[in-house]
Design an enzyme around this catalytic site. Structure first.
Site, PDB file in Angstrom:
ATOM      1  N   ARG A   1       0.769  -1.252   0.006  1.00 51.67           N
ATOM      2  CA  ARG A   1      -0.014   0.110   0.039  1.00 51.67           C
ATOM      3  C   ARG A   1       0.822   1.256   0.221  1.00 51.67           C
ATOM      4  NH1 ARG A   1      -2.734  -3.024   3.488  1.00 51.67           N
ATOM      5  NH2 ARG A   1      -4.616  -3.962   2.672  1.00 51.67           N
TER       6      ARG A   1
ATOM      7  N   LYS B   1       3.113  11.762 -10.590  1.00 55.12           N
ATOM      8  CA  LYS B   1       2.382  10.756 -11.466  1.00 55.12           C
ATOM      9  C   LYS B   1       3.155   9.629 -11.592  1.00 55.12           C
ATOM     10  CE  LYS B   1      -0.661  13.617 -14.365  1.00 55.12           C
ATOM     11  NZ  LYS B   1      -0.946  14.456 -15.639  1.00 55.12           N
TER      12      LYS B   1
ATOM     13  N   GLU C   1      10.109  19.408 -24.294  1.00 54.72           N
ATOM     14  CA  GLU C   1       9.356  19.823 -22.886  1.00 54.72           C
ATOM     15  C   GLU C   1      10.025  21.026 -22.377  1.00 54.72           C
ATOM     16  OE1 GLU C   1       6.736  17.911 -22.382  1.00 54.72           O
ATOM     17  OE2 GLU C   1       7.299  16.071 -23.193  1.00 54.72           O
TER      18      GLU C   1
ATOM     19  N   LYS D   1       7.807  23.136 -13.186  1.00 52.15           N
ATOM     20  CA  LYS D   1       6.757  22.115 -13.225  1.00 52.15           C
ATOM     21  C   LYS D   1       6.383  21.992 -11.619  1.00 52.15           C
ATOM     22  CE  LYS D   1       5.249  17.775 -14.231  1.00 52.15           C
ATOM     23  NZ  LYS D   1       5.633  16.438 -14.834  1.00 52.15           N
TER      24      LYS D   1
ATOM     25  N   GLU E   1      -4.490  17.696 -11.326  1.00 50.28           N
ATOM     26  CA  GLU E   1      -5.009  18.228 -12.579  1.00 50.28           C
ATOM     27  C   GLU E   1      -6.495  18.360 -12.791  1.00 50.28           C
ATOM     28  OE1 GLU E   1      -2.924  15.719 -15.711  1.00 50.28           O
ATOM     29  OE2 GLU E   1      -4.028  16.977 -17.253  1.00 50.28           O
TER      30      GLU E   1
ATOM     31  N   ARG F   1      -2.990  22.561 -13.917  1.00 51.01           N
ATOM     32  CA  ARG F   1      -1.884  21.312 -14.225  1.00 51.01           C
ATOM     33  C   ARG F   1      -2.084  21.168 -15.714  1.00 51.01           C
ATOM     34  NH1 ARG F   1       0.562  16.266 -10.921  1.00 51.01           N
ATOM     35  NH2 ARG F   1       2.163  15.610 -12.555  1.00 51.01           N
TER      36      ARG F   1
ATOM     37  N   ASN G   1      -0.260  20.338 -20.686  1.00 47.05           N
ATOM     38  CA  ASN G   1      -0.565  19.653 -21.841  1.00 47.05           C
ATOM     39  C   ASN G   1      -0.291  20.524 -23.265  1.00 47.05           C
ATOM     40  OD1 ASN G   1      -1.001  17.281 -20.559  1.00 47.05           O
ATOM     41  ND2 ASN G   1      -3.274  18.115 -20.094  1.00 47.05           N
TER      42      ASN G   1
ATOM     43  N   HIS H   1       0.482  18.456 -26.577  1.00 46.70           N
ATOM     44  CA  HIS H   1       0.334  17.341 -26.198  1.00 46.70           C
ATOM     45  C   HIS H   1      -0.959  16.633 -26.882  1.00 46.70           C
ATOM     46  CE1 HIS H   1       3.729  17.615 -23.897  1.00 46.70           C
ATOM     47  NE2 HIS H   1       3.829  16.268 -23.594  1.00 46.70           N
TER      48      HIS H   1
ATOM     49  N   HIS I   1      -0.171  13.896 -28.983  1.00 43.60           N
ATOM     50  CA  HIS I   1      -0.499  12.457 -28.546  1.00 43.60           C
ATOM     51  C   HIS I   1      -0.807  11.848 -29.723  1.00 43.60           C
ATOM     52  CE1 HIS I   1      -0.339  12.884 -23.842  1.00 43.60           C
ATOM     53  NE2 HIS I   1       0.902  12.313 -24.318  1.00 43.60           N
TER      54      HIS I   1
ATOM     55  N   HIS J   1       8.376  10.747 -28.739  1.00 42.60           N
ATOM     56  CA  HIS J   1       7.424  11.809 -28.090  1.00 42.60           C
ATOM     57  C   HIS J   1       7.962  13.452 -28.322  1.00 42.60           C
ATOM     58  CE1 HIS J   1       4.739  13.317 -25.001  1.00 42.60           C
ATOM     59  NE2 HIS J   1       5.791  13.634 -24.331  1.00 42.60           N
TER      60      HIS J   1
HETATM   61  N1  LIG Z   1       5.036  11.018 -14.761  1.00 38.66           N
HETATM   62  C1  LIG Z   1       5.190  11.865 -15.492  1.00 38.66           C
HETATM   63  O1  LIG Z   1       4.864  13.256 -15.214  1.00 38.66           O
HETATM   64  C2  LIG Z   1       5.751  11.767 -16.841  1.00 38.66           C
HETATM   65  C3  LIG Z   1       5.952  13.016 -17.583  1.00 38.66           C
HETATM   66  C4  LIG Z   1       6.822  12.866 -18.772  1.00 38.66           C
HETATM   67  C5  LIG Z   1       7.036  11.587 -19.325  1.00 38.66           C
HETATM   68  N2  LIG Z   1       6.778  10.372 -18.716  1.00 38.66           N
HETATM   69  C6  LIG Z   1       7.091   9.042 -19.185  1.00 38.66           C
HETATM   70  O2  LIG Z   1       8.315   9.290 -19.146  1.00 38.66           O
HETATM   71  C7  LIG Z   1       8.884   8.170 -20.235  1.00 38.66           C
HETATM   72  C8  LIG Z   1       9.884   8.394 -21.296  1.00 38.66           C
HETATM   73  O3  LIG Z   1      10.960   8.932 -20.527  1.00 38.66           O
HETATM   74  P1  LIG Z   1      12.410   9.137 -21.205  1.00 38.66           P
HETATM   75  O4  LIG Z   1      12.258  10.090 -22.193  1.00 38.66           O
HETATM   76  O5  LIG Z   1      13.298   9.548 -20.032  1.00 38.66           O
HETATM   77  O6  LIG Z   1      12.707   7.966 -21.849  1.00 38.66           O
HETATM   78  P2  LIG Z   1      13.410   6.545 -21.340  1.00 38.66           P
HETATM   79  O7  LIG Z   1      13.271   6.209 -19.840  1.00 38.66           O
HETATM   80  O8  LIG Z   1      13.014   5.450 -22.181  1.00 38.66           O
HETATM   81  O9  LIG Z   1      14.947   6.814 -21.530  1.00 38.66           O
HETATM   82  C9  LIG Z   1      15.379   6.941 -22.736  1.00 38.66           C
HETATM   83  C10 LIG Z   1      16.586   5.878 -23.300  1.00 38.66           C
HETATM   84  O10 LIG Z   1      17.906   6.649 -22.517  1.00 38.66           O
HETATM   85  C11 LIG Z   1      18.494   5.648 -21.877  1.00 38.66           C
HETATM   86  N3  LIG Z   1      19.100   6.400 -20.866  1.00 38.66           N
HETATM   87  C12 LIG Z   1      18.628   6.704 -19.788  1.00 38.66           C
HETATM   88  N4  LIG Z   1      19.545   7.692 -18.963  1.00 38.66           N
HETATM   89  C13 LIG Z   1      20.576   7.698 -19.786  1.00 38.66           C
HETATM   90  C14 LIG Z   1      22.005   8.237 -19.696  1.00 38.66           C
HETATM   91  N5  LIG Z   1      22.124   9.302 -18.571  1.00 38.66           N
HETATM   92  N6  LIG Z   1      22.915   8.260 -20.589  1.00 38.66           N
HETATM   93  C15 LIG Z   1      22.634   7.262 -21.809  1.00 38.66           C
HETATM   94  N7  LIG Z   1      21.395   6.577 -21.746  1.00 38.66           N
HETATM   95  C16 LIG Z   1      20.431   6.978 -20.865  1.00 38.66           C
HETATM   96  C17 LIG Z   1      17.337   4.562 -21.504  1.00 38.66           C
HETATM   97  O11 LIG Z   1      17.876   3.560 -20.956  1.00 38.66           O
HETATM   98  C18 LIG Z   1      16.440   4.544 -22.714  1.00 38.66           C
HETATM   99  O12 LIG Z   1      16.960   3.896 -23.581  1.00 38.66           O
HETATM  100  C19 LIG Z   1       7.491   7.716 -20.922  1.00 38.66           C
HETATM  101  O13 LIG Z   1       7.120   6.527 -20.526  1.00 38.66           O
HETATM  102  C20 LIG Z   1       6.464   8.680 -20.516  1.00 38.66           C
HETATM  103  O14 LIG Z   1       5.327   8.376 -20.304  1.00 38.66           O
HETATM  104  C21 LIG Z   1       6.525  10.442 -17.335  1.00 38.66           C
HETATM  105 ZN   LIG Z   2       5.672  15.209 -22.887  1.00 41.54          ZN
END
Ligand SMILES: NC(=O)c1ccc[n+]([C@@H]2O[C@H](COP(=O)([O-])OP(=O)(O)OC[C@H]3O[C@@H](n4cnc5c(N)ncnc54)[C@H](O)[C@@H]3O)[C@@H](O)[C@H]2O)c1
Ligand SMILES: [Zn+2]
Length: 315
Positions: A67, A89, A131, A173, A183, A187, A191, A194, A198, A218
């Protein structure tokens, strides 16, 4: 792990394969098994070391295991430092919809070390920059001007510039999320770009099939989404052409796309309408009024969306 051990803490490492395909309930299940194996309890802490995929997945596990146990985010991509690790999130994907299974669960701490960005592939840096431009457009004209002035140093990963930019983006942020964690209002401005973005992203995933390399990343989809949404604002007379041009120039300097050859307008429109952010039939759009300020509207017509998509092809 070494420094945690030196601090007298016991550690267990769980490594996930990279990529969005790891953000599943099945992977979360595998992590629960490992946590049980290691006898992790309410006194344990999950540390998410990696990009947004890892923070979403590890944060979700921390939100649900027993939990809820505490977690700490150690984001290592620009996107996760400026966006995913802030706001609480957490989620995994459902086969039918990204981020569908999730929880709000704030990390106890976020440690963003910009030195980790040294090894980040260029394409991943660009995704984060989309972003960053979004944050500047919705909230901070000074940040926008700083990005214009420092673009080259930023792309060269100058530590000082990265530190300033990441810091300011976390502030933006955090400020927005603190005012509206769940949201229900403010918040939503996060978007920007997006709604259309999206739709373009999922459309490209569908047409690219399993070949994710051909899909629109993305950040690229968000850049195009910001161009389309700015176009809607311009056609409504909300924002002048000069501002739309500045947004376009900055995105281009960061190597992000601002044009799309032949957008599938019909399919895209259908996807925009299906966006999960559409509440009670009302689709909300975040439209720029100037640099650093946006307005949320809910009366954008199909015709306006169609025109904005077509403008992407000619822009
Ligand atoms: N929770 C939220 O508010 C929120 C907001 C935006 C995005 N997201 C989520 O985040 C995800 C995308 O995140 P991302 O863009 O970080 O992608 P990711 O986590 O897939 O990382 C991208 C790639 O970079 C590699 N990597 C990570 N750090 C590295 C480093 N320092 N050096 C070399 N390679 C490295 C990873 O292994 C991966 O292959 C999506 O799933 C999206 O839905 C969440
Ligand atoms: Zn985004």
């Amino acid at each position: 792990m070494e420094s945690l051990r030196q601090a007298g803490l016991q550690t267990v490492s769980i490594v996930m394969p990279p990529g969005e395909t790891s953000k599943t309930l099945a992977q979360a299940g595998a992590i629960y098994d490992r946590l049980l194996d290691a006898r992790m309890d309410r006194g344990s802490v999950v540390i998410a070391l990696g990009g947004g995929v890892i923070s979403d997945l590890a944060g979700f596990v921390a939100a649900t295991y027993m939990r809820g146990i505490p977690w700490v985010a150690v984001p290592t991509t620009l996107l996760s430092q400026v966006d995913a690790s802030v706001g609480g999130k957490t989620a995994v994907d459902h086969p039918l919809c990204k981020n569908l299974i999730g929880a709000f669960h704030q990390p106890s701490a976020v440690l963003a070390d910009i030195e980790t960005l040294r090894t980040l592939p260029d394409e991943e840096l660009r995704t984060g920059l989309a972003e960053v431009v979004k944050h500047a457009m919705i909230r901070d004209a000074n940040l926008f001007a700083a990005l214009e002035a420092q673009a080259d140093r930023l792309l060269a990963r100058d530590s000082k510039v990265l530190e300033d930019i990441v810091t300011r983006n976390v502030e933006i942020k955090a400020e927005v999320v603190m005012a509206d964690e769940r949201e229900s209002g403010l918040r939503r401005i996060l978007n920007y770009g997006h709604t259309v973005g999206h739709a373009l992203e999922s459309l490209s995933l569908k047409t690219a099939g399993l070949s994710t390399a051909a899909a629109l990343a993305h950040g690229r989809a968000v850049a195009l989404g910001m161009m389309a949404e700015a176009q809607i604002a311009q056609r409504r007379g909300l924002v002048g052409q000069a501002i739309v041009e500045r947004q376009k120039n900055l995105l281009q300097r960061f190597g992000l796309p601002v044009r799309l050859k032949a957008p599938d307008v019909k399919a895209c429109l259908a996807l925009v309408r299906h966006d999960k952010k559409a509440e009670a039939g009302r689709l909300r759009f975040v439209l720029p009024e100037s640099i650093g300020s946006v307005r949320i509207v809910d009366d954008v017509t199909d015709e306006e969306i169609r025109e904005a998509l077509l403008a992407l092809a000619s822009g």
